[in-house]
Scaffold this active site. Structure first.
Site, PDB file in Angstrom:
ATOM      1  N   ARG A 175      74.196  62.310  63.447  1.00 57.48           N
ATOM      2  CA  ARG A 175      73.213  61.662  64.323  1.00 57.48           C
ATOM      3  C   ARG A 175      73.919  60.511  65.059  1.00 57.48           C
ATOM      4  O   ARG A 175      74.911  59.944  64.558  1.00 57.48           O
ATOM      5  CB  ARG A 175      72.016  61.144  63.535  1.00 57.48           C
ATOM      6  CG  ARG A 175      72.328  60.133  62.443  1.00 57.48           C
ATOM      7  CD  ARG A 175      71.050  59.613  61.810  1.00 57.48           C
ATOM      8  NE  ARG A 175      71.316  58.619  60.768  1.00 57.48           N
ATOM      9  CZ  ARG A 175      70.394  57.775  60.299  1.00 57.48           C
ATOM     10  NH1 ARG A 175      69.163  57.797  60.786  1.00 57.48           N
ATOM     11  NH2 ARG A 175      70.703  56.908  59.351  1.00 57.48           N
ATOM     12  N   ASP A 185      74.770  59.431  56.544  1.00 57.09           N
ATOM     13  CA  ASP A 185      75.841  58.889  57.396  1.00 57.09           C
ATOM     14  C   ASP A 185      77.137  58.698  56.610  1.00 57.09           C
ATOM     15  O   ASP A 185      77.843  57.701  56.798  1.00 57.09           O
ATOM     16  CB  ASP A 185      75.418  57.538  57.996  1.00 57.09           C
ATOM     17  CG  ASP A 185      74.092  57.603  58.733  1.00 57.09           C
ATOM     18  OD1 ASP A 185      73.735  58.683  59.231  1.00 57.09           O
ATOM     19  OD2 ASP A 185      73.415  56.560  58.813  1.00 57.09           O
ATOM     20  N   TRP A 222      74.859  57.154  66.002  1.00 62.66           N
ATOM     21  CA  TRP A 222      74.781  55.737  65.620  1.00 62.66           C
ATOM     22  C   TRP A 222      74.867  54.839  66.857  1.00 62.66           C
ATOM     23  O   TRP A 222      74.160  53.846  66.965  1.00 62.66           O
ATOM     24  CB  TRP A 222      75.908  55.436  64.637  1.00 62.66           C
ATOM     25  CG  TRP A 222      75.953  54.034  64.120  1.00 62.66           C
ATOM     26  CD1 TRP A 222      74.908  53.155  64.036  1.00 62.66           C
ATOM     27  CD2 TRP A 222      77.085  53.356  63.571  1.00 62.66           C
ATOM     28  NE1 TRP A 222      75.333  51.961  63.481  1.00 62.66           N
ATOM     29  CE2 TRP A 222      76.660  52.065  63.192  1.00 62.66           C
ATOM     30  CE3 TRP A 222      78.421  53.720  63.366  1.00 62.66           C
ATOM     31  CZ2 TRP A 222      77.531  51.119  62.627  1.00 62.66           C
ATOM     32  CZ3 TRP A 222      79.282  52.793  62.791  1.00 62.66           C
ATOM     33  CH2 TRP A 222      78.831  51.515  62.429  1.00 62.66           C
ATOM     34  N   GLN A 257      75.469  56.644  50.516  1.00 62.52           N
ATOM     35  CA  GLN A 257      75.365  56.287  51.925  1.00 62.52           C
ATOM     36  C   GLN A 257      76.633  55.559  52.376  1.00 62.52           C
ATOM     37  O   GLN A 257      77.094  54.626  51.721  1.00 62.52           O
ATOM     38  CB  GLN A 257      74.139  55.397  52.171  1.00 62.52           C
ATOM     39  CG  GLN A 257      73.905  55.084  53.636  1.00 62.52           C
ATOM     40  CD  GLN A 257      72.549  54.433  53.893  1.00 62.52           C
ATOM     41  OE1 GLN A 257      71.696  54.364  53.002  1.00 62.52           O
ATOM     42  NE2 GLN A 257      72.344  53.975  55.109  1.00 62.52           N
ATOM     43  N   ASP A 258      77.217  56.018  53.506  1.00 63.44           N
ATOM     44  CA  ASP A 258      78.388  55.378  54.119  1.00 63.44           C
ATOM     45  C   ASP A 258      79.645  55.455  53.247  1.00 63.44           C
ATOM     46  O   ASP A 258      80.388  54.483  53.117  1.00 63.44           O
ATOM     47  CB  ASP A 258      78.093  53.905  54.450  1.00 63.44           C
ATOM     48  CG  ASP A 258      77.068  53.750  55.556  1.00 63.44           C
ATOM     49  OD1 ASP A 258      76.542  54.771  56.031  1.00 63.44           O
ATOM     50  OD2 ASP A 258      76.792  52.609  55.948  1.00 63.44           O
ATOM     51  N   GLN A 301      73.704  51.287  51.744  1.00 61.51           N
ATOM     52  CA  GLN A 301      75.093  51.322  52.215  1.00 61.51           C
ATOM     53  C   GLN A 301      76.049  50.804  51.147  1.00 61.51           C
ATOM     54  O   GLN A 301      75.902  49.681  50.665  1.00 61.51           O
ATOM     55  CB  GLN A 301      75.246  50.493  53.486  1.00 61.51           C
ATOM     56  CG  GLN A 301      74.558  51.085  54.709  1.00 61.51           C
ATOM     57  CD  GLN A 301      73.170  50.532  54.929  1.00 61.51           C
ATOM     58  OE1 GLN A 301      72.478  50.181  53.972  1.00 61.51           O
ATOM     59  NE2 GLN A 301      72.756  50.446  56.187  1.00 61.51           N
ATOM     60  N   THR A 347      77.837  46.018  55.240  1.00 61.39           N
ATOM     61  CA  THR A 347      78.504  47.289  54.988  1.00 61.39           C
ATOM     62  C   THR A 347      80.016  47.144  55.064  1.00 61.39           C
ATOM     63  O   THR A 347      80.762  47.729  54.269  1.00 61.39           O
ATOM     64  CB  THR A 347      78.031  48.344  56.009  1.00 61.39           C
ATOM     65  OG1 THR A 347      76.603  48.464  55.937  1.00 61.39           O
ATOM     66  CG2 THR A 347      78.665  49.698  55.747  1.00 61.39           C
TER      67      THR A 347
END
Length: 528
Positions: A434, A370, A436, A348-349, A326, A296
């Site tokens: 959430r 996320d 991590w 994502q990300d 990611q 990532t």
């Protein structure tokens, strides 16, 4: 290779332990009991010292250990007899970068505390930030190497010192916080006018009535050939190295166009300002993802580490799509950095606020899982946050904050933002975040939350992980998704008051009054 935990020289030890005449004596038991790893701390700490000398000793120990680890990484990267996979080389290079940053951060901290048991509050805050970042860098390096599947290197040779280093860095941070940081530091709560249209009076202002921004040199990037450069990276390479920003910014003006390049602003390119033609006018785009075999950390379309960066009026995009998991649009580890009227688009990300102090004003952020992540001290103010459609079976947690240590001054503060669905979002469970990491910290305040936010507000990561150690707060939000009556009942979740919310404002959480005015970016220092 034998790896020494701490190799502080006898001379250094003597110098450290002879600085204690003005301080109250403290046993190592007393000092170490303030840290998250008291047993480890007691195993390395000298007996006859005070808390300030213990702090200096632990920082010196951290420098020694980081130097040894960097030598280990260099040995593998430079060995002509070792064949390494591409992924292994990339992971080691990432660790090399992060270890060098840590050496710099520890050295700056030691210089500040070497001969004094008290430092000014703003300086203590700076050092607190740097020590917090060393743990984030260490955790990132550990994750990079732990994920390797190639037998190119003996992972245990790296992971053991990284694990010990994490404990040592945590001890250093805890002792510094207990011995030097003034917990009652407060900002002035300055407020700049909320306006949005540039003014042309011969001076660089990012909004009418705003402060004139000092510029040392200006270059133009234009793919048509009508500027100084045709690519952004060429302009970055031409910028001076290691300026302190005292004379102003190296300005890169980017013409409208689509730039299919991966922009990298390294640590030695400090106090750059990039101004594009506007959101969706100047577009920087890429499509790297973990499906390409990258971590990532390496997927970002735009990566910035150079201190003092300012980005204005541009779109940064990762088009890999939800199916490739990611895929970062922006990764920032740039201290004292800010983005104004920019758009970050991914799945994502999307926005990886990796470390240090960052500010985002009037930006648009699109993503799925996320999509605002990392372990910086970051404030998103007056931004639009757009959850979008993930792949089937997924849900949308907006934040994944990565604080790993209770003494880190990091977290994500979302103030006066608007959280509404992107045009493509169907019936998808959407949460504010959430956890991590164990001490994940997010505050959402004075924001509009649309009905897409699940009544529970927040989602678990895995079972009951971090539910008692995280800190999630909500204050004075509005909109159909802001009702807290059915929120989670975790020990770490709070509906907070104005006093607590004030700790997460620009002035207090980022110390923004000391550095944001010269950027020219508008901000509200306190609560609205």
């Amino acid at each position: 290779m034998a790896f020494k935990l701490c190799t502080v020289s006898l001379l250094s030890m003597f110098l450290i332990l002879t600085l204690s005449s003005s301080s109250t004596s403290a046993s190592k038991e007393t000092t170490c009991n303030h840290t998250p790893f008291p047993t480890f701390c007691k195993s390395i700490m000298p007996e006859s010292a005070n808390i300030h000398d213990h702090g200096r000793f632990s920082i010196q120990c951290s420098i020694s250990m980081t130097t040894n680890f960097l030598a280990l990484v260099d040995r593998y990267l430079e060995s002509p007899n070792t064949v390494l996979s591409d992924n292994t080389v990339l992971a080691l290079q990432n660790c090399q970068l992060l270890a060098k940053l840590n050496l710099d951060f520890f050295s700056k901290t030691l210089e500040s505390i070497r001969s004094s048991d008290s430092i000014k509050s703003y300086k203590a805050y700076d050092m607190h930030t740097l020590l917090s970042a060393t743990l984030t860098n260490q955790q990132t390096c550990f994750a990079e190497l732990d994920a390797l599947t190639s037998p190119s290197i003996p992972k245990d040779e790296f992971l053991a010192p990284l694990s010990n280093g994490s404990m040592l860095y945590s001890v250093s941070l805890a002792i510094f916080k207990h011995g030097w940081v003034n917990a009652t530091r407060r900002g002035r709560g300055r407020k700049n006018p909320d306006v949005s249209v540039p003014e042309d009076d011969g001076k660089l202002r990012l909004y009418p009535g705003g402060p004139a921004v000092n510029v040392t040199q200006k270059v133009v990037v234009d793919p048509s050939g009508n500027g100084n450069f045709t690519t952004i990276n060429e302009a970055v390479a031409a910028a001076p190295n290691n300026t302190d920003g005292s004379n102003g910014y190296f300005l890169i003006s980017i013409a409208a166009g689509v730039y299919q390049e991966y922009v990298n602003i390294p640590v030695n390119k400090k106090y750059l300002m990039m101004i594009g033609a506007g959101i969706n006018q100047t577009v920087i785009t890429g499509n790297r993802s973990i499906s390409d075999g990258l971590s990532t950390f390496n997927t970002g379309t735009f990566i910035v580490v150079g201190e003092g960066f300012v980005g204005v009026n541009m779109t940064i995009r990762n088009t890999a799509g939800a199916k490739n998991f990611q895929a970062v649009a922006l990764r920032s580890g740039a201290d004292l950095s800010s983005f104004y009227r920019c758009s970050f688009e991914g799945y994502q990300d999307t926005l990886y606020a990796h470390s240090l102090r960052q500010f985002y004003r009037e930006c648009d952020i699109y993503g799925t899982i996320d999509f605002i992540l990392g372990n910086a001290a970051v404030v998103l103010q007056n931004c639009n946050i757009y959850p979008r459609l993930p792949i089937q079976g997924q849900f949308d947690p907006i934040t994944a904050q990565g604080r790993t240590d209770i003494n880190q001054n990091t977290g994500t503060s979302i103030q006066n933002c608007t959280i509404t669905p992107a045009e493509d979002l169907a019936a998808t469970k959407t949460f504010l975040g959430r956890p991590w990491k164990e001490y994940s910290r997010v505050v959402v305040m004075e924001s509009f939350l649309d009905s897409l936010i699940d009544p529970a507000g927040w989602s678990i990561w895995d079972g009951d992980f971090a539910l008692s150690t995280l800190y999630y707060g909500e204050y004075n939000n509005r909109g159909p998704g802001s009702d807290t009556s059915n929120r989670v009942t975790w020990p770490g979740y709070h509906v907070i008051n104005a006093t607590d919310a004030g700790n997460f404002t620009v002035s207090n959480f980022l110390g923004g009054d000391s550095w944001l005015p010269k950027t020219g970016v508008p901000y509200n220092g306190g609560l609205l």
